[in-house]
Design a protein around this motif. Structure first.
Motif, mmCIF file in Angstrom:
data_model
loop_
_atom_site.group_PDB
_atom_site.id
_atom_site.type_symbol
_atom_site.label_atom_id
_atom_site.label_comp_id
_atom_site.label_asym_id
_atom_site.label_seq_id
_atom_site.Cartn_x
_atom_site.Cartn_y
_atom_site.Cartn_z
ATOM 1 N N THR A 109 6.080 5.234 -3.328
ATOM 2 C CA THR A 109 5.999 4.698 -4.514
ATOM 3 C C THR A 109 5.901 3.189 -4.120
ATOM 4 O OG1 THR A 109 8.454 4.630 -4.430
ATOM 5 C CG2 THR A 109 7.514 6.211 -5.924
ATOM 6 N N ASP A 110 6.521 2.572 -3.136
ATOM 7 C CA ASP A 110 6.213 1.182 -2.735
ATOM 8 C C ASP A 110 4.843 0.976 -2.338
ATOM 9 O OD1 ASP A 110 8.900 0.795 -3.125
ATOM 10 O OD2 ASP A 110 9.566 0.751 -1.197
ATOM 11 N N PHE A 111 4.238 1.931 -1.654
ATOM 12 C CA PHE A 111 2.680 1.641 -1.164
ATOM 13 C C PHE A 111 1.962 1.757 -2.605
ATOM 14 C CE2 PHE A 111 3.506 2.994 3.483
ATOM 15 C CZ PHE A 111 2.368 2.222 4.041
ATOM 16 N N GLU A 112 2.359 2.584 -3.532
ATOM 17 C CA GLU A 112 1.642 2.617 -4.532
ATOM 18 C C GLU A 112 1.489 1.463 -5.545
ATOM 19 O OE1 GLU A 112 1.654 7.703 -5.077
ATOM 20 O OE2 GLU A 112 3.127 6.451 -6.214
ATOM 21 N N LYS A 113 2.733 0.751 -5.707
ATOM 22 C CA LYS A 113 3.049 -0.352 -6.619
ATOM 23 C C LYS A 113 2.522 -1.653 -5.935
ATOM 24 C CE LYS A 113 6.250 2.202 -9.200
ATOM 25 N NZ LYS A 113 7.913 2.431 -9.527
ATOM 26 N N SER A 114 2.456 -1.607 -4.649
ATOM 27 C CA SER A 114 2.290 -2.981 -3.667
ATOM 28 C C SER A 114 0.937 -2.783 -2.871
ATOM 29 C CB SER A 114 3.309 -3.375 -2.950
ATOM 30 O OG SER A 114 3.257 -4.689 -2.741
#
Length: 386
Positions: A109-114
């Motif tokens: 989710t961090d990859f997808e949001k940043s």
């Protein structure tokens, strides 16, 4: 003999990109990048690591604000967008990502949001290596996040099923019990190798030996076989933790000029240096240290070797934060550091020709506490392959 000429301070269509069985037919010649490779004479490789801040969202509510996007001490979203724009302007044929693509622990989710927000437009070209932040837990500076052991990293780059489980094969290499994302690919006359140095992780069973039956030992034997099978004249290898250091972050117990300044991982990769030196590799690229540095051609002991040594480039200036250089121009702690900067974020451009290469590094955005004078730095030059 390798000749290195120095000048200091001052597109999808990869018909030869064969790392994971990926091959894309070349399109017709025209102004349609990134869907075509336009030059039979050279390839452009963009290289950088240590990129994306942890998103400031509900899932990361327990993470201290100083460690998330928006912190005044980090590069933040503006820095990762600046470096992504810089890399895109290079019209690269491939992008070598040198680890720590996503902070603090590389959740999907961090990859997808940043990371995805800034660097997603180059995803088909990205050939990553993982870093400690994709594998290890993070329990510093008031944070307490569980390690992902590459799950978010592979889930992002290789794709995943509906439940978020990573695919076992893809552009980040294999994600299996006996192979954790090491692979190689070709760009014209260049053989390029991406390695995983995260041996202190659960996935590697915290085993940093390169000679036993553990995962790092298997990877080292794979590297030996891959180099022996290679028939291309020019070779690049990259992984995250630098074997030889340029910053204060990695030199607490080992001198910057000694193998292993990057910790247990850097010490283990000394074995990789020996193999690459034996097979006359052209360049080694690393991240981990949040700076840019170019080191003189060295042998595996870290001694200057102008005839047969391998130059090391550290390009950890992708956007997340900046470290402090060990020493100053003309008096670096590591005497092999030719030039370095840790005042701005930026990407290195490598132009790969049949028997030679050139590099060009210019910052894209000043770091926290620095002004536009940090953008005056540049480093460029050229060299030849053995």
């Amino acid at each position: 003999m390798r000749r290195l000429t120095k000048f200091s301070s001052a597109v999808v269509g990869l018909t030869v990109l064969a790392a994971a069985g990926t091959a894309v037919a070349a399109a017709d010649q025209g102004d349609d990048w990134p869907y075509a490779h336009h030059s039979a004479a050279s390839y452009t490789l963009a290289a950088v690591g240590d990129i994306a801040c942890e998103p400031d969202d509900a899932e990361n509510a327990a993470t201290p604000a100083s460690l998330k996007c928006g912190s005044p001490t980090l590069g933040g979203m503006s820095a990762e967008f600046a470096t992504a724009k810089q890399a895109t302007a290079m019209h690269p044929d491939a992008v070598a990502l040198l680890g720590d693509e996503q902070y603090q622990v590389g959740k999907l989710t961090d990859f997808e949001k940043s990371f995805e927000q800034a660097w997603g437009g180059l995803k088909m070209l990205e050939r990553p290596a993982p870093g400690n932040h994709e594998y290890y837990p993070y329990a510093k500076k008031g944070d307490n996040e569980a390690g992902q052991n590459g799950a978010g990293y592979f889930g992002y780059f290789n794709g995943h099923d509906q439940a978020g489980t990573p695919e076992t094969q893809g552009q980040a290499g294999d994600d299996t019990a006996d192979k954790q994302g090491w692979y190689s690919y070709n760009l014209g006359n260049w053989h390029v190798i991406s390695l995983n140095a995260e041996c202190k992780s659960d996935a590697f069973e915290h085993d940093c030996s390169t000679t036993d039956s553990g995962l790092l030992g298997q990877e080292t034997r794979w590297l030996s076989h891959d180099l022996a099978a290679n028939r291309r004249q020019c070779t690049i290898a990259y992984w995250h933790q630098a074997t030889f250091s340029a910053t204060t972050a990695s030199t607490a117990t080992v001198p910057a000029s000694a193998p292993g300044a990057g910790g247990a991982e850097g010490a283990a990769t000394d074995a990789w240096w020996k193999l690459l030196y034996q097979h006359h590799a052209t360049l080694i690229l690393n991240g981990h240290e949040h700076a840019y540095a170019r080191l003189r051609p060295m042998n595996p002991a870290g001694q200057y070797d102008p005839a047969h040594g391998i130059p090391e480039f550290i390009v950890g200036s992708g956007g997340e934060a900046l470290d402090t250089l060990a020493g100053s121009p003309g008096n670096y702690d590591n005497p092999n550091v030719v030039t370095a900067q840790a005042g701005a974020f930026g990407v290195m451009k490598l132009t790969l020709r049949s028997h030679s290469y050139s590099w060009d590094y210019k910052p894209a955005l000043p770091g926290p506490g620095f002004d536009s004078t940090a953008l005056k730095y540049s480093d460029s030059g050229s060299g030849t392959c053995n």
